[in-house]
Design an enzyme around this catalytic site. Sequence first.
Site, PDB file in Angstrom:
ATOM      1  N   MET A  30       0.837  -1.200   0.000  1.00 43.87           N
ATOM      2  CA  MET A  30       0.000   0.000   0.000  1.00 43.87           C
ATOM      3  C   MET A  30       0.878   1.258   0.000  1.00 43.87           C
ATOM      4  SD  MET A  30      -3.380  -0.936   2.195  1.00 43.87           S
ATOM      5  CE  MET A  30      -2.651  -0.711   3.805  1.00 43.87           C
ATOM      6  N   GLY A  31       2.156   1.100  -0.339  1.00 50.96           N
ATOM      7  CA  GLY A  31       3.015   2.266  -0.519  1.00 50.96           C
ATOM      8  C   GLY A  31       3.557   2.872   0.762  1.00 50.96           C
ATOM      9  N   HIS A  34       9.184   1.851   3.207  1.00 54.70           N
ATOM     10  CA  HIS A  34      10.272   1.903   4.187  1.00 54.70           C
ATOM     11  C   HIS A  34      11.151   0.670   3.939  1.00 54.70           C
ATOM     12  CE1 HIS A  34       7.886  -1.146   6.176  1.00 54.70           C
ATOM     13  NE2 HIS A  34       6.882  -0.305   6.322  1.00 54.70           N
ATOM     14  N   GLY A  36      11.307  -2.108   5.275  1.00 56.09           N
ATOM     15  CA  GLY A  36      10.592  -3.392   5.296  1.00 56.09           C
ATOM     16  C   GLY A  36      10.067  -3.731   3.909  1.00 56.09           C
ATOM     17  N   HIS A  37       9.423  -2.761   3.261  1.00 53.52           N
ATOM     18  CA  HIS A  37       8.956  -2.979   1.878  1.00 53.52           C
ATOM     19  C   HIS A  37      10.139  -3.279   0.963  1.00 53.52           C
ATOM     20  CE1 HIS A  37       5.599  -0.181   3.282  1.00 53.52           C
ATOM     21  NE2 HIS A  37       4.940  -1.238   2.892  1.00 53.52           N
ATOM     22  N   GLN A  61     -10.208  -2.757   2.907  1.00 48.61           N
ATOM     23  CA  GLN A  61      -9.649  -3.405   4.096  1.00 48.61           C
ATOM     24  C   GLN A  61      -9.596  -2.463   5.300  1.00 48.61           C
ATOM     25  OE1 GLN A  61      -5.811  -4.202   1.922  1.00 48.61           O
ATOM     26  NE2 GLN A  61      -4.908  -3.786   3.921  1.00 48.61           N
ATOM     27  N   GLN A 153      -1.955 -11.838   8.337  1.00 49.77           N
ATOM     28  CA  GLN A 153      -2.192 -11.632   6.903  1.00 49.77           C
ATOM     29  C   GLN A 153      -1.458 -12.701   6.080  1.00 49.77           C
ATOM     30  OE1 GLN A 153      -2.269  -7.688   4.777  1.00 49.77           O
ATOM     31  NE2 GLN A 153      -0.140  -8.204   4.409  1.00 49.77           N
TER      32      GLN A 153
END
Length: 301
Positions: A30-31, A34, A36-37, A61, A153
Amino acid sequence: MITIERIGALREQCDDARRRECSVGFVPTMGFFHDGHVSLMEAARSAHDLVVVSLFVNPTQFGPTEDLDAYPRDAEGDARRAAAAGVDVLFAPLIEEMYPRPMLTSVRVEGVTDGLCGASRPHHFGGVATVVTKLFSIVGPCTAYFGKKDYQQLVVVRRLAADLDIPVEVVGCSIVREPDGLAMSSRNAYLSSDERPAAAVLYRALEGAIKNVMSGERNVARVRDAAVEIVSTEPLMSLEYAEVVRGDDLASVTQLENGVEYVIALAARAGATRLIDNATFQIDGHDIHFDLYGFGTPRET
Ligand code: PAJ
């Protein structure tokens, strides 16, 4: 890197790659990227020929009182970070592209969505499962990378892919943390200057619970209480839940056993900001295996 807004164009890119015998690695997001992405993009880059990242703040969501409108966005910064990570295709559709008409179809994964975050966010995982199924159907056969940060998730997505025979291999990646242990999250941007250092108590609580297991504790309630007690030392944080459950299906347990993967999962609020964190661990005789970056070392604050 190319940016694509249309479903048909993305499908073509992916189909074309597979026709050329190129493998596809896919990172749904979802942009507001950071590290982590970026770690997921790098994992995909190191293993695949075509790397696709989707950037879509999925409205379905978010609950009616949640932070959809406030959700942080930075389209230009995200494009720069994705390009620097070696991403080939950034799929950034408008809402009308993903939801051109009211949806009459949804994907609901039962059981594993009842507890943890599912208890306080009753529609959240339905929205996630449905949009991830749409994205998997658009991208086609691929390997998809998800962070263990959103552990529930990950379990939901694995299960929907298995149950619906979707030809996507789901890979779970370790949580990337700030130097003081706070799990990186787009929502950390909401934290005030007081709340930000306070939020690191979640990491210390996970660390405390794992230390408890290392010192021989096998009673789940007592391991959980060790984490609860640590969070309660921080007046700016209020705990929503702390649970130790089985890692593969999130089933409740009372006693820890050898050879089973468990996850200790926490959710807490700092003011209006809801944060989650977790650590997985497994007991192997006298050894405890766990996935908690920097465990046991003094941390900077
Ligand atoms: P988002 O919150 O943007 O997260 C995208 C991916 O990054 C998820 O798989 C998440 O677990 C992972 N991630 C987030 N923080 C991380 C960290 N600190 N270390 C490692 N990985 C991390 O999760 C979503 O988006 C959405 O629900 C989505 C799956 C895209 C469906 O809309």
